[in-house]
Design a protein around this motif. Structure first.
Motif, PDB file in Angstrom:
ATOM      1  N   CYS A 100       7.441  28.216 -80.915  1.00 33.59           N
ATOM      2  CA  CYS A 100       6.692  28.832 -82.004  1.00 33.59           C
ATOM      3  C   CYS A 100       5.419  29.443 -81.441  1.00 33.59           C
ATOM      4  CB  CYS A 100       6.330  27.808 -83.067  1.00 33.59           C
ATOM      5  SG  CYS A 100       7.742  27.140 -83.909  1.00 33.59           S
ATOM      6  N   ALA A 101       5.130  30.640 -81.842  1.00 34.96           N
ATOM      7  CA  ALA A 101       3.896  31.301 -81.419  1.00 34.96           C
ATOM      8  C   ALA A 101       3.190  31.807 -82.667  1.00 34.96           C
ATOM      9  CB  ALA A 101       4.198  32.449 -80.478  1.00 34.96           C
ATOM     10  N   TYR A 102       1.898  31.563 -82.714  1.00 31.44           N
ATOM     11  CA  TYR A 102       1.103  31.981 -83.858  1.00 31.44           C
ATOM     12  C   TYR A 102       0.006  32.916 -83.387  1.00 31.44           C
ATOM     13  CZ  TYR A 102       3.385  28.069 -86.145  1.00 31.44           C
ATOM     14  OH  TYR A 102       4.313  27.213 -86.630  1.00 31.44           O
ATOM     15  N   SER A 103      -0.285  33.886 -84.181  1.00 28.45           N
ATOM     16  CA  SER A 103      -1.350  34.825 -83.881  1.00 28.45           C
ATOM     17  C   SER A 103      -2.289  34.866 -85.079  1.00 28.45           C
ATOM     18  CB  SER A 103      -0.772  36.208 -83.610  1.00 28.45           C
ATOM     19  OG  SER A 103      -1.836  37.114 -83.386  1.00 28.45           O
ATOM     20  N   VAL A 104      -3.544  34.519 -84.832  1.00 26.44           N
ATOM     21  CA  VAL A 104      -4.551  34.538 -85.889  1.00 26.44           C
ATOM     22  C   VAL A 104      -5.442  35.741 -85.644  1.00 26.44           C
ATOM     23  CG1 VAL A 104      -6.458  33.282 -86.952  1.00 26.44           C
ATOM     24  CG2 VAL A 104      -4.493  32.030 -86.042  1.00 26.44           C
TER      25      VAL A 104
END
Length: 90
Positions: A2-6
Protein backbone atom coordinates in the motif's frame (compact mmCIF):
# COMPACT_ATOMS: atom_id res chain seq x y z
CA UNK A 1 1.86 -3.16 -0.90
CA UNK A 2 0.00 0.00 0.00
CA UNK A 3 1.30 3.44 -0.87
CA UNK A 4 -0.28 6.67 0.27
CA UNK A 5 0.33 10.15 -0.99
CA UNK A 6 -0.70 13.13 1.11
CA UNK A 7 -0.73 16.45 -0.69
CA UNK A 8 1.41 19.20 0.81
CA UNK A 9 -1.66 21.43 0.96
CA UNK A 10 -3.24 19.12 3.59
CA UNK A 11 -3.55 21.16 6.86
CA UNK A 12 -1.64 18.68 9.07
CA UNK A 13 0.96 17.59 6.49
CA UNK A 14 4.26 16.72 8.24
CA UNK A 15 2.78 16.97 11.74
CA UNK A 16 3.68 14.19 14.17
CA UNK A 17 1.66 13.51 17.30
CA UNK A 18 3.48 11.38 19.88
CA UNK A 19 2.46 10.46 23.42
CA UNK A 20 5.15 9.11 25.74
CA UNK A 21 4.07 7.34 28.93
CA UNK A 22 6.37 5.98 31.65
CA UNK A 23 5.15 2.62 32.94
CA UNK A 24 7.93 1.88 35.47
CA UNK A 25 10.64 3.75 37.39
CA UNK A 26 13.97 3.92 35.57
CA UNK A 27 12.37 2.94 32.28
CA UNK A 28 14.29 4.11 29.24
CA UNK A 29 17.41 5.02 31.24
CA UNK A 30 20.71 4.66 29.40
CA UNK A 31 24.05 5.04 31.21
CA UNK A 32 27.41 5.00 29.45
CA UNK A 33 30.89 5.26 31.00
CA UNK A 34 34.34 4.99 29.44
CA UNK A 35 37.92 5.14 30.69
CA UNK A 36 41.09 5.34 28.62
CA UNK A 37 44.78 5.33 29.53
CA UNK A 38 47.76 5.84 27.23
CA UNK A 39 51.46 5.30 27.94
CA UNK A 40 54.25 6.31 25.57
CA UNK A 41 57.97 5.73 26.04
CA UNK A 42 60.69 7.09 23.75
CA UNK A 43 63.99 5.18 23.95
CA UNK A 44 67.35 5.90 22.36
CA UNK A 45 68.30 4.64 18.88
CA UNK A 46 64.87 5.69 17.45
CA UNK A 47 62.97 3.00 19.38
CA UNK A 48 59.60 3.82 20.94
CA UNK A 49 56.56 2.06 22.35
CA UNK A 50 52.94 3.11 22.74
CA UNK A 51 50.41 1.25 24.93
CA UNK A 52 46.73 2.16 25.17
CA UNK A 53 43.91 0.62 27.22
CA UNK A 54 40.21 1.43 26.90
CA UNK A 55 37.28 0.16 28.96
CA UNK A 56 33.65 1.09 28.40
CA UNK A 57 30.41 0.14 30.09
CA UNK A 58 26.85 0.44 28.78
CA UNK A 59 23.78 -0.17 30.94
CA UNK A 60 20.68 0.22 28.80
CA UNK A 61 17.21 0.00 30.29
CA UNK A 62 14.66 -0.16 27.50
CA UNK A 63 10.97 0.64 27.72
CA UNK A 64 8.71 -1.90 29.36
CA UNK A 65 7.44 -4.34 26.71
CA UNK A 66 3.76 -3.95 25.85
CA UNK A 67 3.37 -7.09 23.73
CA UNK A 68 4.94 -10.60 23.57
CA UNK A 69 7.27 -9.75 20.67
CA UNK A 70 8.69 -6.73 22.49
CA UNK A 71 9.22 -8.90 25.60
CA UNK A 72 11.11 -11.51 23.55
CA UNK A 73 13.51 -8.99 21.97
CA UNK A 74 13.96 -6.63 24.94
CA UNK A 75 17.77 -6.69 25.40
CA UNK A 76 18.77 -5.08 28.74
CA UNK A 77 21.99 -6.85 29.74
CA UNK A 78 24.90 -4.56 30.76
CA UNK A 79 27.81 -4.65 28.32
CA UNK A 80 31.50 -4.34 29.22
CA UNK A 81 34.09 -3.83 26.48
CA UNK A 82 37.87 -3.77 26.90
CA UNK A 83 40.59 -3.08 24.35
CA UNK A 84 44.37 -3.09 24.61
CA UNK A 85 46.65 -1.67 21.93
CA UNK A 86 50.42 -2.06 21.82
CA UNK A 87 52.56 -0.46 19.16
CA UNK A 88 56.34 -0.59 18.83
CA UNK A 89 58.45 1.48 16.45
CA UNK A 90 61.98 0.55 15.50
Amino acid sequence: MCAYSVPRSFPTFGQINQLTTQYADGEGTKNYSAFEATFQKQYSNKWSMLVGYTMDFAHISNSQPLNPNAALYNWQVPEYNHSLKVQRHL
